[in-house]
Scaffold this motif. Structure first.
Motif, short mmCIF file in Angstrom:
data_model
loop_
_atom_site.label_atom_id
_atom_site.label_comp_id
_atom_site.label_asym_id
_atom_site.label_seq_id
_atom_site.Cartn_x
_atom_site.Cartn_y
_atom_site.Cartn_z
N THR A 1 45.17 36.49 32.71
CA THR A 1 44.56 35.20 32.38
C THR A 1 43.05 35.36 32.19
O THR A 1 42.47 34.83 31.23
CB THR A 1 44.85 34.18 33.50
N PHE A 2 42.41 36.08 33.09
CA PHE A 2 40.98 36.36 32.95
C PHE A 2 40.70 37.10 31.64
O PHE A 2 39.76 36.77 30.92
CB PHE A 2 40.48 37.20 34.13
N LEU B 1 35.69 50.00 34.58
CA LEU B 1 34.73 50.53 35.55
C LEU B 1 35.03 50.02 36.96
O LEU B 1 34.96 50.76 37.95
CB LEU B 1 33.31 50.15 35.16
N ILE B 2 35.39 48.74 37.04
CA ILE B 2 35.71 48.14 38.33
C ILE B 2 36.99 48.75 38.89
O ILE B 2 37.07 49.12 40.08
CB ILE B 2 35.85 46.62 38.19
N ALA B 3 38.02 48.88 38.04
CA ALA B 3 39.29 49.43 38.49
C ALA B 3 39.14 50.89 38.91
O ALA B 3 39.69 51.32 39.94
CB ALA B 3 40.34 49.31 37.38
N ALA C 1 38.91 39.91 36.63
CA ALA C 1 40.01 40.71 36.06
C ALA C 1 40.11 42.06 36.74
O ALA C 1 41.20 42.51 37.10
CB ALA C 1 39.80 40.88 34.56
N GLY C 2 38.96 42.72 36.92
CA GLY C 2 38.97 44.04 37.55
C GLY C 2 39.46 44.00 38.98
O GLY C 2 40.27 44.85 39.41
N LEU C 3 39.00 43.01 39.75
CA LEU C 3 39.41 42.91 41.16
C LEU C 3 40.90 42.60 41.29
O LEU C 3 41.60 43.19 42.12
CB LEU C 3 38.57 41.84 41.86
#
Length: 292
Positions: free
Chosen positions: A25-26, A45-47, A216-218
């Protein structure tokens, strides 16, 4: 198996499906204003950071895969790259629930793929369920009608790539850390995103877009962790059917966030696919219970 373990696995699976759908969704929301490949790169990068910390915490980096396992991890990573591109390109242009409905065919196609690639035996009951499920997919995409377009085909291409991705890890040695496999895929997808940005261009995100990418990453990290944990608690036959809760999340979020509600044909097709998948899972559970 204690009931508490089954309940824990079910709750983790439901949490995983919710997290993955919220991530979708994000991504659908932010890619309306931010270039797709840039978004993939930033989310990646976050993942990667989250999964790298997990590998450090669990000692996964100490494992050294042999050449065969490294090749399988590479194949899985490349399949994940292709699946990500096809899925997000389709998601940008399709209602969330419609694309999620197509993805419900995954368990059926993985069962069929395992029979073709690894020689798993499929009886006539499960084969019939697979064919019924595929008929449900045809009802969802409705080829030859106004509701069918090339974005539906991208959704199907994404499903095919996920089948390759999931089947490729089956021959991996049992001691290969799951976090290391997930990190390999995350790195490959992130590199693909930044490579695509060189051609698609860069757009400075505003605070709202940055918050969506971060979200989205979190949630992607949460989805990875809870999906792995879910299959380690409880009976697989009890936990696996709750993968289908992703469709419920997609319908709810699609309605409240984007104002999209799937039509009756899509809901009918999704019900057929989910029903066929549940029968297949039930049948596999019955076969595992048979003595010798």
């Amino acid at each position: 198996m204690p009931v508490s373990e089954n309940l824990r696995g079910i709750l983790l699976m439901c949490a995983s499906m919710a997290a993955f759908t919220i991530n979708d969704t994000f991504m659908k929301s932010v890619t309306l204003t931010l270039p797709l490949f840039q978004t993939i790169g930033l989310r990646g990068l976050i993942a990667v950071a989250g999964l790298a910390l997990l590998c450090l915490a669990t000692g996964a980096f100490r494992f050294r895969p042999n050449r065969r396992d490294a090749g399988l991890i590479l194949l899985r990573s490349l399949a994940d790259v292709a699946a990500t591109v096809f899925f997000l390109e389709a998601l940008l242009r399709m209602p969330l629930a419609n694309l999620s409905a197509i993805l419900q065919a995954l368990p059926l196609l993985i069962t069929l793929g395992a029979a073709i690639v690894y020689g798993d035996r499929i009886g006539w009951r499960r084969m019939t369920a697979i064919l019924v499920g595929l008929a449900g997919v045809l009802i969802i995409i409705r080829p030859g009608t106004e509701g069918f377009d090339r974005w539906s085909l991208l959704g199907l291409a994404s499903v095919a790539c996920v089948v390759v991705r999931d089947l490729s890890v089956r021959p991996l040695q049992g001691q290969v850390p799951s976090a290391l496999v997930a990190l390999g895929a995350a790195v490959a997808v992130t590199l693909m995103g930044w490579t695509g940005t060189l051609f698609q261009g860069w757009q400075s995100p505003d605070s709202g877009e940055a918050a969506k990418v971060l979200g989205a990453g979190l949630f992607l990290i949460v989805g990875y962790l809870t999906s792995v944990s879910a299959m380690r608690h409880g009976d697989v036959g009890m936990v696996a059917p709750f993968r289908y809760t992703s469709l419920l999340w997609a319908i709810v979020l699609g309605l409240f966030v984007f104002g999209d509600l799937p039509d009756g044909w899509t809901l009918l097709g999704a019900a057929i696919v989910v029903g066929a998948g549940l029968f297949t899972l039930w049948r596999e559970r019955q076969l595992r219970r048979r003595p010798g």
